[in-house]
Design a protein around this motif. Structure first.
Motif, mmCIF file in Angstrom:
data_model
loop_
_atom_site.group_PDB
_atom_site.id
_atom_site.type_symbol
_atom_site.label_atom_id
_atom_site.label_comp_id
_atom_site.label_asym_id
_atom_site.label_seq_id
_atom_site.Cartn_x
_atom_site.Cartn_y
_atom_site.Cartn_z
ATOM 1 N N ASP A 1 -15.091 42.375 45.421
ATOM 2 C CA ASP A 1 -16.454 41.835 45.415
ATOM 3 C C ASP A 1 -17.332 42.479 44.352
ATOM 4 N N PHE A 2 -17.021 43.689 43.976
ATOM 5 C CA PHE A 2 -17.764 44.405 42.947
ATOM 6 C C PHE A 2 -17.894 43.558 41.680
ATOM 7 N N TYR A 3 -16.800 42.933 41.253
ATOM 8 C CA TYR A 3 -16.803 42.156 40.007
ATOM 9 C C TYR A 3 -17.707 40.927 40.108
ATOM 10 N N ALA A 4 -17.687 40.257 41.250
ATOM 11 C CA ALA A 4 -18.573 39.099 41.449
ATOM 12 C C ALA A 4 -20.027 39.561 41.465
ATOM 13 N N CYS A 5 -20.284 40.694 42.079
ATOM 14 C CA CYS A 5 -21.629 41.262 42.116
ATOM 15 C C CYS A 5 -22.101 41.599 40.706
ATOM 16 N N LYS A 6 -21.243 42.226 39.917
ATOM 17 C CA LYS A 6 -21.612 42.586 38.541
ATOM 18 C C LYS A 6 -21.874 41.336 37.704
ATOM 19 N N GLU A 7 -21.122 40.280 37.950
ATOM 20 C CA GLU A 7 -21.367 39.028 37.225
ATOM 21 C C GLU A 7 -22.750 38.490 37.570
ATOM 22 N N TYR B 1 -12.142 40.495 37.932
ATOM 23 C CA TYR B 1 -12.008 39.858 39.241
ATOM 24 C C TYR B 1 -10.638 39.213 39.456
ATOM 25 N N PRO B 2 -10.150 38.395 38.525
ATOM 26 C CA PRO B 2 -8.866 37.731 38.791
ATOM 27 C C PRO B 2 -7.692 38.694 38.976
ATOM 28 N N TYR B 3 -7.617 39.741 38.161
ATOM 29 C CA TYR B 3 -6.486 40.667 38.305
ATOM 30 C C TYR B 3 -6.654 41.551 39.531
ATOM 31 N N CYS B 4 -7.873 41.918 39.834
ATOM 32 C CA CYS B 4 -8.120 42.667 41.070
ATOM 33 C C CYS B 4 -7.658 41.837 42.268
ATOM 34 N N GLN B 5 -8.038 40.567 42.298
ATOM 35 C CA GLN B 5 -7.659 39.681 43.409
ATOM 36 C C GLN B 5 -6.140 39.493 43.498
ATOM 37 N N LYS B 6 -5.524 39.357 42.352
ATOM 38 C CA LYS B 6 -4.077 39.136 42.312
ATOM 39 C C LYS B 6 -3.340 40.320 42.948
ATOM 40 N N PHE B 7 -3.720 41.536 42.565
ATOM 41 C CA PHE B 7 -3.081 42.719 43.138
ATOM 42 C C PHE B 7 -3.459 42.897 44.606
ATOM 43 N N LEU B 8 -4.697 42.623 44.951
ATOM 44 C CA LEU B 8 -5.149 42.771 46.337
ATOM 45 C C LEU B 8 -4.386 41.812 47.252
ATOM 46 N N ASP C 1 -1.438 40.479 46.871
ATOM 47 C CA ASP C 1 -0.008 40.762 46.977
ATOM 48 C C ASP C 1 0.305 42.242 47.197
ATOM 49 N N GLU C 2 -0.678 43.015 47.573
ATOM 50 C CA GLU C 2 -0.483 44.458 47.723
ATOM 51 C C GLU C 2 0.696 44.807 48.637
ATOM 52 N N ALA C 3 0.883 44.042 49.697
ATOM 53 C CA ALA C 3 1.959 44.323 50.658
ATOM 54 C C ALA C 3 3.349 44.159 50.038
ATOM 55 N N ARG C 4 3.453 43.499 48.902
ATOM 56 C CA ARG C 4 4.745 43.314 48.237
ATOM 57 C C ARG C 4 5.200 44.549 47.469
ATOM 58 N N PHE C 5 4.319 45.533 47.384
ATOM 59 C CA PHE C 5 4.618 46.751 46.637
ATOM 60 C C PHE C 5 5.054 47.859 47.589
ATOM 61 N N SER C 6 5.685 48.876 47.038
ATOM 62 C CA SER C 6 6.097 50.035 47.839
ATOM 63 C C SER C 6 4.852 50.736 48.385
ATOM 64 N N LYS C 7 5.056 51.587 49.375
ATOM 65 C CA LYS C 7 3.947 52.330 49.976
ATOM 66 C C LYS C 7 3.219 53.170 48.918
ATOM 67 N N ASP C 8 3.990 53.855 48.056
ATOM 68 C CA ASP C 8 3.367 54.648 46.986
ATOM 69 C C ASP C 8 2.541 53.773 46.054
ATOM 70 N N ILE D 1 -0.786 52.691 47.678
ATOM 71 C CA ILE D 1 -1.792 53.754 47.589
ATOM 72 C C ILE D 1 -2.352 53.801 46.177
ATOM 73 N N TRP D 2 -1.459 53.718 45.187
ATOM 74 C CA TRP D 2 -1.912 53.716 43.798
ATOM 75 C C TRP D 2 -2.824 52.521 43.515
ATOM 76 N N LEU D 3 -2.460 51.339 44.000
ATOM 77 C CA LEU D 3 -3.282 50.146 43.772
ATOM 78 C C LEU D 3 -4.695 50.334 44.321
ATOM 79 N N GLN D 4 -4.821 50.930 45.480
ATOM 80 C CA GLN D 4 -6.144 51.181 46.044
ATOM 81 C C GLN D 4 -6.912 52.205 45.209
ATOM 82 N N ASP D 5 -6.225 53.263 44.818
ATOM 83 C CA ASP D 5 -6.883 54.301 44.005
ATOM 84 C C ASP D 5 -7.320 53.759 42.645
ATOM 85 N N VAL D 6 -6.443 53.006 42.005
ATOM 86 C CA VAL D 6 -6.784 52.496 40.676
ATOM 87 C C VAL D 6 -7.848 51.402 40.773
ATOM 88 N N ARG D 7 -7.830 50.612 41.852
ATOM 89 C CA ARG D 7 -8.858 49.587 42.047
ATOM 90 C C ARG D 7 -10.244 50.241 42.060
#
Length: 151
Positions: free
Chosen positions: A28-34, A50-57, A59-66, A69-75
């Protein structure tokens, strides 16, 4: 008295504007900034952030546990860093400055520590962005940064 209440009601939203808040669980941060700093469909907020953030968000469950965690931290890191450069920046330079902050966020949050296959998976998700020379440059810099960490 009623007139003052009406005036107070009309002007309260301008005094109580919410600022955009980075999140590791939302894009939502990206939509807010827009809304705050409109750059349009080809601008960083709508065309990349926004589009790449949404894409990773999504499908996050398709990634390993590590990687999850990285996806959340980097987001969160990406949102914080782009917020630092966004204020007072023109739309034209916002994209470049935002992209320049990506490599350090990736490295600082542990991208280099992910397995090779998870790194490849992340690059695969970014394949649509490879139409941009900036993205190729960032991918090269990221590869160099990871290689330098182990030398």
């Amino acid at each position: 008295m009623l007139r003052y209440l009406i005036l107070l009601f009309l002007f309260t939203p301008t005094f109580a504007q919410a600022t955009c808040v980075p999140s590791d669980q939302s894009c939502d941060f990206y939509a807010c900034k827009e809304r705050e700093h409109a750059c349009g469909k080809k601008g960083y907020w709508q065309d990349f952030g926004y589009p790449y953030c949404q894409k990773f968000l999504k499908d996050e469950a398709r990634f390993s546990k590590d990687s999850q965690i990285w996806l959340q931290d980097v987001r969160y890191c990406l949102q914080v860093r782009v917020q630092e450069v966004a204020d007072g920046t023109s739309c034209n330079s916002l994209h470049t400055q935002a992209m320049d902050s990506h490599v350090s966020c990736y490295v600082d949050t542990g991208f280099c520590d992910l397995t090779y296959m998870e790194q490849v998976k992340i690059y695969w998700y970014l394949k649509g962005a490879l139409r941009s020379a900036d993205t190729w440059r960032e991918a090269y810099l990221l590869k160099q940064a990871c290689a330098n960490r182990f030398n």
